[in-house]
Design a protein around this motif. Structure first.
Motif, PDB file in Angstrom:
ATOM      1  N   THR A  67       0.850  -1.191   0.000  1.00 33.82           N
ATOM      2  CA  THR A  67       0.000   0.000   0.000  1.00 33.82           C
ATOM      3  C   THR A  67       0.884   1.239   0.000  1.00 33.82           C
ATOM      4  OG1 THR A  67      -0.221   0.062   2.429  1.00 33.82           O
ATOM      5  CG2 THR A  67      -1.935  -1.127   1.199  1.00 33.82           C
ATOM      6  N   ARG A  68       0.339   2.297  -0.604  1.00 36.92           N
ATOM      7  CA  ARG A  68       0.996   3.601  -0.586  1.00 36.92           C
ATOM      8  C   ARG A  68      -0.094   4.621  -0.310  1.00 36.92           C
ATOM      9  NH1 ARG A  68       4.170   5.880  -5.745  1.00 36.92           N
ATOM     10  NH2 ARG A  68       2.143   5.450  -6.640  1.00 36.92           N
ATOM     11  N   THR A  72      -4.154   0.336  -1.964  1.00 34.55           N
ATOM     12  CA  THR A  72      -3.511  -0.902  -2.387  1.00 34.55           C
ATOM     13  C   THR A  72      -2.891  -0.734  -3.768  1.00 34.55           C
ATOM     14  OG1 THR A  72      -5.052  -2.212  -1.086  1.00 34.55           O
ATOM     15  CG2 THR A  72      -3.872  -3.364  -2.832  1.00 34.55           C
ATOM     16  N   VAL A  73      -1.635  -1.128  -3.893  1.00 38.21           N
ATOM     17  CA  VAL A  73      -0.888  -1.029  -5.149  1.00 38.21           C
ATOM     18  C   VAL A  73      -1.075  -2.288  -5.995  1.00 38.21           C
ATOM     19  CG1 VAL A  73       1.445  -0.889  -6.112  1.00 38.21           C
ATOM     20  CG2 VAL A  73       0.802   0.559  -4.167  1.00 38.21           C
ATOM     21  N   ILE A  80       2.404  -6.358  -9.041  1.00 30.39           N
ATOM     22  CA  ILE A  80       2.566  -4.915  -8.885  1.00 30.39           C
ATOM     23  C   ILE A  80       3.358  -4.352 -10.062  1.00 30.39           C
ATOM     24  CG2 ILE A  80       2.461  -4.933  -6.357  1.00 30.39           C
ATOM     25  CD1 ILE A  80       5.530  -4.581  -6.366  1.00 30.39           C
ATOM     26  N   LEU A  82       4.770  -0.437 -10.040  1.00 28.98           N
ATOM     27  CA  LEU A  82       4.703   0.848  -9.353  1.00 28.98           C
ATOM     28  C   LEU A  82       5.809   1.770  -9.829  1.00 28.98           C
ATOM     29  CD1 LEU A  82       3.412   2.592  -7.132  1.00 28.98           C
ATOM     30  CD2 LEU A  82       4.971   1.498  -5.513  1.00 28.98           C
ATOM     31  N   LEU A  91       6.285   3.077   1.509  1.00 28.96           N
ATOM     32  CA  LEU A  91       5.329   2.012   1.233  1.00 28.96           C
ATOM     33  C   LEU A  91       5.093   1.200   2.500  1.00 28.96           C
ATOM     34  CD1 LEU A  91       6.925   0.683  -2.084  1.00 28.96           C
ATOM     35  CD2 LEU A  91       5.100   2.380  -1.849  1.00 28.96           C
TER      36      LEU A  91
END
Length: 130
Positions: A67-68, A72-73, A80, A82, A91
């Protein structure tokens, strides 16, 4: 990278991106990799190449959720991608403990994979008081 507490519910046992009503273990990660794209994460015990948690679907390893800023990423399948900007990114990583963290006898390391093929390994610092 450091383990900071057990809280929240982002993931359950297994590879699915879903809640299970049980608190997850949370790890905090600060990444400075200007203009790179983070493509995968593996959390494993030090000295062992076998993942304990990861973002790779279909391999039977329990999911690691990223998560950032509270979002949720991970994509639906758990992967992922990102894009990181020029500044440090903060993060949060979430895992359902498979008893590796609770035992606390083995050190952990995180392998960060980038789209350019580079891998970076960092040790997990545990700030929890036992």
């Amino acid at each position: 990278m450091k383990r900071i507490r057990d809280s929240g519910d982002h993931v359950g046992r297994g590879e699915a991106l879903r809640l299970n009503g049980s608190p997850d273990s949370q790890l905090s990660l600060a990444v400075l990799a200007p203009h790179k794209t983070l493509a995968g994460l593996v959390l494993r015990t030090v000295g062992d190449k076998k993942p304990q948690w990861d973002t790779t679907p279909g391999n039977g390893v329990w999911l690691l959720v990223v998560t950032r800023d509270g979002e949720t990423v991970n994509r639906k399948g758990g992967t992922i991608s990102l894009a990181l900007g020029p500044a440090e990114q903060k993060l949060e990583l979430w895992v359902q403990d498979n008893h590796t963290l609770a035992r606390g006898k083995q050190g952990l390391e995180l392998v960060m994979g980038f789209t350019d093929g580079q891998e970076v390994v960092v040790k997990v610092k545990d700030d929890l008081k036992r």
